[in-house]
Design a protein around this motif. Sequence first.
Motif, PDB file in Angstrom:
ATOM      1  N   GLN A 159       0.733  38.207  14.316  1.00 59.34           N
ATOM      2  CA  GLN A 159      -0.117  37.088  13.932  1.00 59.34           C
ATOM      3  C   GLN A 159       0.680  35.794  13.829  1.00 59.34           C
ATOM      4  OE1 GLN A 159      -2.295  37.961  10.350  1.00 59.34           O
ATOM      5  NE2 GLN A 159      -3.619  39.457  11.344  1.00 59.34           N
ATOM      6  N   GLU A 160       0.080  34.719  14.324  1.00 59.70           N
ATOM      7  CA  GLU A 160       0.629  33.383  14.178  1.00 59.70           C
ATOM      8  C   GLU A 160      -0.389  32.527  13.425  1.00 59.70           C
ATOM      9  OE1 GLU A 160       1.890  31.705  17.837  1.00 59.70           O
ATOM     10  OE2 GLU A 160       3.553  33.116  18.092  1.00 59.70           O
ATOM     11  N   HIS A 161       0.080  31.775  12.432  1.00 64.94           N
ATOM     12  CA  HIS A 161      -0.803  30.999  11.588  1.00 64.94           C
ATOM     13  C   HIS A 161      -0.539  29.505  11.764  1.00 64.94           C
ATOM     14  CE1 HIS A 161      -0.573  34.975   9.594  1.00 64.94           C
ATOM     15  NE2 HIS A 161      -1.828  34.741   9.252  1.00 64.94           N
ATOM     16  N   TRP A 162      -1.589  28.727  11.484  1.00 68.28           N
ATOM     17  CA  TRP A 162      -1.392  27.289  11.422  1.00 68.28           C
ATOM     18  C   TRP A 162      -0.534  26.963  10.209  1.00 68.28           C
ATOM     19  CZ3 TRP A 162      -2.430  25.570  15.898  1.00 68.28           C
ATOM     20  CH2 TRP A 162      -3.550  25.970  16.610  1.00 68.28           C
ATOM     21  N   ALA A 163       0.003  25.759  10.183  1.00 69.17           N
ATOM     22  CA  ALA A 163       0.919  25.374   9.112  1.00 69.17           C
ATOM     23  C   ALA A 163       0.246  25.496   7.753  1.00 69.17           C
ATOM     24  CB  ALA A 163       1.407  23.947   9.329  1.00 69.17           C
ATOM     25  N   GLY A 164       1.016  25.882   6.751  1.00 69.32           N
ATOM     26  CA  GLY A 164       0.515  25.933   5.384  1.00 69.32           C
ATOM     27  C   GLY A 164       0.502  24.542   4.757  1.00 69.32           C
ATOM     28  N   ILE A 165       0.695  24.481   3.466  1.00 69.75           N
ATOM     29  CA  ILE A 165       0.662  23.204   2.763  1.00 69.75           C
ATOM     30  C   ILE A 165       1.749  22.280   3.308  1.00 69.75           C
ATOM     31  CG2 ILE A 165       2.141  24.118   0.928  1.00 69.75           C
ATOM     32  CD1 ILE A 165       0.606  22.302  -1.017  1.00 69.75           C
ATOM     33  N   PHE A 166       1.379  21.020   3.550  1.00 77.46           N
ATOM     34  CA  PHE A 166       2.354  20.061   4.081  1.00 77.46           C
ATOM     35  C   PHE A 166       2.105  18.689   3.469  1.00 77.46           C
ATOM     36  CE2 PHE A 166       3.960  16.860   6.977  1.00 77.46           C
ATOM     37  CZ  PHE A 166       5.261  17.306   7.146  1.00 77.46           C
ATOM     38  N   PRO A 167       3.015  18.214   2.616  1.00 74.87           N
ATOM     39  CA  PRO A 167       2.861  16.879   2.029  1.00 74.87           C
ATOM     40  C   PRO A 167       3.577  15.816   2.857  1.00 74.87           C
ATOM     41  CG  PRO A 167       4.582  18.069   0.885  1.00 74.87           C
ATOM     42  CD  PRO A 167       4.092  18.977   1.988  1.00 74.87           C
ATOM     43  N   SER A 168       3.049  14.613   2.832  1.00 74.36           N
ATOM     44  CA  SER A 168       3.727  13.477   3.454  1.00 74.36           C
ATOM     45  C   SER A 168       3.456  12.241   2.610  1.00 74.36           C
ATOM     46  CB  SER A 168       3.263  13.265   4.897  1.00 74.36           C
ATOM     47  OG  SER A 168       1.878  12.961   4.936  1.00 74.36           O
ATOM     48  N   LEU A 169       4.329  11.252   2.735  1.00 73.64           N
ATOM     49  CA  LEU A 169       4.271  10.033   1.944  1.00 73.64           C
ATOM     50  C   LEU A 169       4.458   8.841   2.856  1.00 73.64           C
ATOM     51  CD1 LEU A 169       6.827  11.341  -0.628  1.00 73.64           C
ATOM     52  CD2 LEU A 169       4.452  10.966  -1.239  1.00 73.64           C
ATOM     53  N   GLY A 170       3.936   7.703   2.428  1.00 69.66           N
ATOM     54  CA  GLY A 170       4.122   6.501   3.213  1.00 69.66           C
ATOM     55  C   GLY A 170       3.894   5.253   2.388  1.00 69.66           C
ATOM     56  N   ILE A 171       4.461   4.158   2.860  1.00 67.34           N
ATOM     57  CA  ILE A 171       4.309   2.878   2.180  1.00 67.34           C
ATOM     58  C   ILE A 171       4.293   1.787   3.245  1.00 67.34           C
ATOM     59  CG2 ILE A 171       6.802   2.502   1.880  1.00 67.34           C
ATOM     60  CD1 ILE A 171       6.118   1.345  -0.897  1.00 67.34           C
ATOM     61  N   SER A 172       3.482   0.743   3.011  1.00 71.74           N
ATOM     62  CA  SER A 172       3.433  -0.379   3.942  1.00 71.74           C
ATOM     63  C   SER A 172       3.336  -1.679   3.158  1.00 71.74           C
ATOM     64  CB  SER A 172       2.244  -0.255   4.902  1.00 71.74           C
ATOM     65  OG  SER A 172       1.014  -0.354   4.206  1.00 71.74           O
ATOM     66  N   TRP A 173       3.863  -2.726   3.752  1.00 73.00           N
ATOM     67  CA  TRP A 173       3.855  -4.051   3.139  1.00 73.00           C
ATOM     68  C   TRP A 173       3.317  -5.034   4.169  1.00 73.00           C
ATOM     69  CZ3 TRP A 173       8.654  -7.612   2.357  1.00 73.00           C
ATOM     70  CH2 TRP A 173       8.270  -8.743   1.610  1.00 73.00           C
ATOM     71  N   GLU A 174       2.244  -5.724   3.779  1.00 72.38           N
ATOM     72  CA  GLU A 174       1.612  -6.709   4.657  1.00 72.38           C
ATOM     73  C   GLU A 174       1.789  -8.086   4.048  1.00 72.38           C
ATOM     74  OE1 GLU A 174      -2.907  -7.871   6.189  1.00 72.38           O
ATOM     75  OE2 GLU A 174      -2.441  -5.817   5.541  1.00 72.38           O
ATOM     76  N   PHE A 175       2.342  -9.001   4.824  1.00 72.54           N
ATOM     77  CA  PHE A 175       2.597 -10.343   4.280  1.00 72.54           C
ATOM     78  C   PHE A 175       2.501 -11.390   5.385  1.00 72.54           C
ATOM     79  CE2 PHE A 175       6.545  -8.394   5.576  1.00 72.54           C
ATOM     80  CZ  PHE A 175       7.214  -9.389   6.257  1.00 72.54           C
ATOM     81  N   THR A 232       0.851  -1.193   0.000  1.00 77.02           N
ATOM     82  CA  THR A 232       0.000   0.000   0.000  1.00 77.02           C
ATOM     83  C   THR A 232       0.884   1.239   0.000  1.00 77.02           C
ATOM     84  OG1 THR A 232      -1.732  -1.143   1.241  1.00 77.02           O
ATOM     85  CG2 THR A 232      -1.810   1.247   1.214  1.00 77.02           C
ATOM     86  N   PHE A 233       0.541   2.173  -0.852  1.00 76.31           N
ATOM     87  CA  PHE A 233       1.271   3.434  -0.962  1.00 76.31           C
ATOM     88  C   PHE A 233       0.284   4.590  -0.856  1.00 76.31           C
ATOM     89  CE2 PHE A 233       2.372   7.008  -3.737  1.00 76.31           C
ATOM     90  CZ  PHE A 233       3.545   7.438  -3.148  1.00 76.31           C
ATOM     91  N   PHE A 234       0.707   5.689  -0.200  1.00 74.23           N
ATOM     92  CA  PHE A 234      -0.161   6.866  -0.137  1.00 74.23           C
ATOM     93  C   PHE A 234       0.681   8.129  -0.208  1.00 74.23           C
ATOM     94  CE2 PHE A 234       1.038   6.551   4.334  1.00 74.23           C
ATOM     95  CZ  PHE A 234       1.220   7.886   4.679  1.00 74.23           C
ATOM     96  N   ILE A 235       0.048   9.175  -0.706  1.00 80.82           N
ATOM     97  CA  ILE A 235       0.587  10.524  -0.598  1.00 80.82           C
ATOM     98  C   ILE A 235      -0.518  11.382   0.005  1.00 80.82           C
ATOM     99  CG2 ILE A 235      -0.037  11.000  -3.010  1.00 80.82           C
ATOM    100  CD1 ILE A 235       2.288  13.060  -2.996  1.00 80.82           C
ATOM    101  N   ASP A 236      -0.163  12.137   1.024  1.00 81.70           N
ATOM    102  CA  ASP A 236      -1.131  12.930   1.774  1.00 81.70           C
ATOM    103  C   ASP A 236      -0.682  14.396   1.733  1.00 81.70           C
ATOM    104  OD1 ASP A 236      -3.279  12.155   4.287  1.00 81.70           O
ATOM    105  OD2 ASP A 236      -2.446  14.168   4.259  1.00 81.70           O
ATOM    106  N   ILE A 237      -1.594  15.283   1.382  1.00 82.37           N
ATOM    107  CA  ILE A 237      -1.274  16.709   1.341  1.00 82.37           C
ATOM    108  C   ILE A 237      -2.265  17.453   2.228  1.00 82.37           C
ATOM    109  CG2 ILE A 237      -0.940  18.749  -0.091  1.00 82.37           C
ATOM    110  CD1 ILE A 237      -0.420  16.953  -2.447  1.00 82.37           C
ATOM    111  N   GLN A 238      -1.767  17.963   3.335  1.00 78.40           N
ATOM    112  CA  GLN A 238      -2.584  18.775   4.225  1.00 78.40           C
ATOM    113  C   GLN A 238      -2.587  20.225   3.740  1.00 78.40           C
ATOM    114  OE1 GLN A 238      -3.867  17.348   7.567  1.00 78.40           O
ATOM    115  NE2 GLN A 238      -3.598  15.626   6.162  1.00 78.40           N
ATOM    116  N   ASN A 239      -3.773  20.843   3.772  1.00 81.13           N
ATOM    117  CA  ASN A 239      -3.922  22.250   3.380  1.00 81.13           C
ATOM    118  C   ASN A 239      -3.464  22.456   1.934  1.00 81.13           C
ATOM    119  OD1 ASN A 239      -4.447  24.979   3.465  1.00 81.13           O
ATOM    120  ND2 ASN A 239      -3.054  25.408   5.164  1.00 81.13           N
ATOM    121  N   LEU A 240      -4.172  21.803   1.032  1.00 80.69           N
ATOM    122  CA  LEU A 240      -3.759  21.729  -0.370  1.00 80.69           C
ATOM    123  C   LEU A 240      -3.586  23.100  -1.014  1.00 80.69           C
ATOM    124  CD1 LEU A 240      -3.212  19.856  -2.792  1.00 80.69           C
ATOM    125  CD2 LEU A 240      -5.670  19.932  -3.283  1.00 80.69           C
ATOM    126  N   TYR A 241      -4.487  24.044  -0.733  1.00 82.53           N
ATOM    127  CA  TYR A 241      -4.353  25.364  -1.368  1.00 82.53           C
ATOM    128  C   TYR A 241      -3.651  26.375  -0.460  1.00 82.53           C
ATOM    129  CZ  TYR A 241      -9.007  25.950   0.886  1.00 82.53           C
ATOM    130  OH  TYR A 241     -10.069  25.988   1.768  1.00 82.53           O
TER     131      TYR A 241
END
Length: 826
Positions: free
Chosen positions: A810-826, A778-787
């Motif tokens: 002013q302090e802001h929440w994080a802008g765009i943040f991508p992350s990736l992951g992979i898992s192998w089940e066997f 299983t592979f995924f790419i996740d992008i928080q706050n896409l725009y």
Amino acid sequence: MVSPAVYVRWLLVALFLAAAPAVASGDSTDSTGAPRFAGRPLADALRELQAGGLAIIYSDQLVRPEMRVLAEPRTRRPRAVLDEILAPHELGVEEAPGGVLVIVARKRADAVPAQPEAPPKIEPHVLPQPYFTEEIIVRPSRMSLLEQRPDSSLAWGREEIDRLPQLGGDLSRTLSLLPGIAANDVSAQFSVHGGRRDEVKITLDGQELYEAYHLKDYDGALSVVSARNLASASLQTGAYPASEGDRMSGVLDLRTIEPPAKRRTVLGLSVLDAQFSNAGRMAREPVRGQGSWLVSGRRGAIDLAAQAIGNEHPSFWDLFAKTEVETPIGPLAARLLFAEDGLRIERSEGETAESLDNDYKNLHGWLTHQATPGDRLLIESSASWARLNRNRNASTLDDDSRFDLRDRRTLDVLALAQSWTLDLGAQKSRHQPEWGWETRRYDARFDYAKDLDLEFPVLAPFAAERLTAHALRGTLSGKHLGVWASDRITLGRATAELGGRYDRHPATDDTLLSPRINLAWRLGGRSVLRAGWGRFFQSQRPYELQAEDGETNLRRAERSKQTVLGYEMLPATNRVGLDGVRIELYHRAIDHPRPRFENLLEPLNVFQEIEPDRVRIAPLGSRARGVELLLRGRRGERFDWWLAYSLSRIEDRFPSRSDDSRRQVPRALDQPHALTLDLNFQLPRSWNLNLAWKAHSGWPTTPVAGRFIPNPNPERAVEPNESEDPEDPEDPEEPEPPPVPDVFAVVFGRLNSERLPTYHRLDLRASRTWQRRQGRLTFFIDIQNLYNRQNLAGFDLQVDADEGVVNLRQEHWAGIFPSLGISWEF
């Protein structure tokens, strides 16, 4: 900041996986990307169909591990595929209310007429509680998550939760998408209907977790429970049963997976962590003296901190293990959860120095036993021990201020509990009485000291004067005894659950009685009306004493009354793509809320107790009320959606300063309007794309200004002139003391009388799973706050005392943040 090299490596992995589907897919997909079934284990094929959206229920006794799909189905429609792969095994499908598909043994035409069915025997190794397929969910405000067997189309299955955008694969971080739930962008902790976050009870396999989050210096950014280990979860946001006590906002019940008959190993790697788990059974079927195991570990080094919470790099790891053995008197299971966090910082620049050394260790261990003395009685017993250690040490020195802090705490909890469930079934009516008890002992040890010099005085007319230096050393113990009973009665279309509990807390001399009532009425075959009412209490446990804010005594239990009314409907036809509708109204009144401490401006800080915007808030009472709407739908086999909307208010009641009337003030997480829209697309080549957009009203904030006030410490403002000797006899007159200058102070206005701008953001997750003979990838790419929405989080208070100016950066929440992951089940 996240290293560019990290993303380059992950991007290459993503491109390889996207460009080579034929190599990765092996024999599990055809040339179009559609799954192949022939030769695969039947259970694997059923899970594939569940992932495609079918709500399938089956028993391991019917779908045995050795069963395989004998021939490739001639159709690609999931519902027809199900019938084809079951037929050779003499299995069929019965449709239950809500679109649930129950796999049953097919009746042969030449079979002997069946005898009257015997009462169902409870099998604890299969289901930890009695399960009746005709049972109606009687309690409102309950949301089922991660279910392999969803109780309705308004429940979220495991595949549906897994494909939601979620940083770190953390179930807790997805809960803010649900109606009635609020959370900030960094924390995995959440609030129910605007209440404090410690009002939510979190249990894992029946054991309450007294510390459920990693990275506590950063507002609990991740849960200590990996979602990969979870088989199901349910969230109750009101009107929960008498068996749940001592928390008054909600209950999140987490259940770990049952180890499979064949050993299973999972390896996972993402930008945030690395995970490993191994599970299996010593025999395919439970055999006396043999059992099962599950071991899971996770280690993280958080690059997320670079954008979301600063330039520090905190670390964490956790370990979960459980084993179950069949004994002559029933299954006996042992579980252990250990979690550790660390954060160390050493900085020095000129006359400014900062030193920080924080460490946290949490251990939960518990034993459970299930006994079935008869066909209708289930007895569950548990014994547990928990130890929590907190060590925080810090010091800071600069031109204008300094602080020194030592915080060492230890908590030990011993607990015993037992519950009894009895099924008195009948054809026209059913009783299911339950009763039980629990007892706990808390032993907390404190060694806390704080010495703080503020740069400027802070005035808050609604709050008491804060302590800048204090210490607390000693022990604090507490006991809790709870006894409860309930009975679920079904008569025709109506189901009622009547219950109550008794709680005793000697440390605060609290004796509490909590009646609970839940009702459900079937309105035809596809809709139900639910109502719930009850009294709920929450004690202050010894480890919850806010020593950091100068508290030295435990407060009496808080008391609330809750009323919930809900309506759920599953449309008979789906011409507009609507599968389910749920509407709920709730009202909660809280008496005697205990004082709380909040930071009014800055949302996140490692040491919140030293910040100048820290205030004590002590309302007379509180009230929460709202309406929640949930819609779920599907168009075709490749697109489904859901929408959640909440209209709500959460307010504190304070005495007015002008007359005897009472003043209503919104709480910090009050969001009158909240909207979530989730869209899921099943794309070609087995890719899945999910978009989750959420928006809510801006949270309240408190205005701030500045003015000069008389110096509160005049003796520190006058420095003696060392050139003059006050005892010089030649000085004929004693000089006049110089005037004491005023000082510039920060002054808060009316509490939460203004609001931040409207919050909104869009998250995305793209994922793909490849079935291979060697396992599943299983592979995924996740992008928080896409725009890249710059949502305002709060303000950093900056004061120029010489110029008499207060600035809010002013302090802001994080802008765009991508992350990736992979898992192998066997």
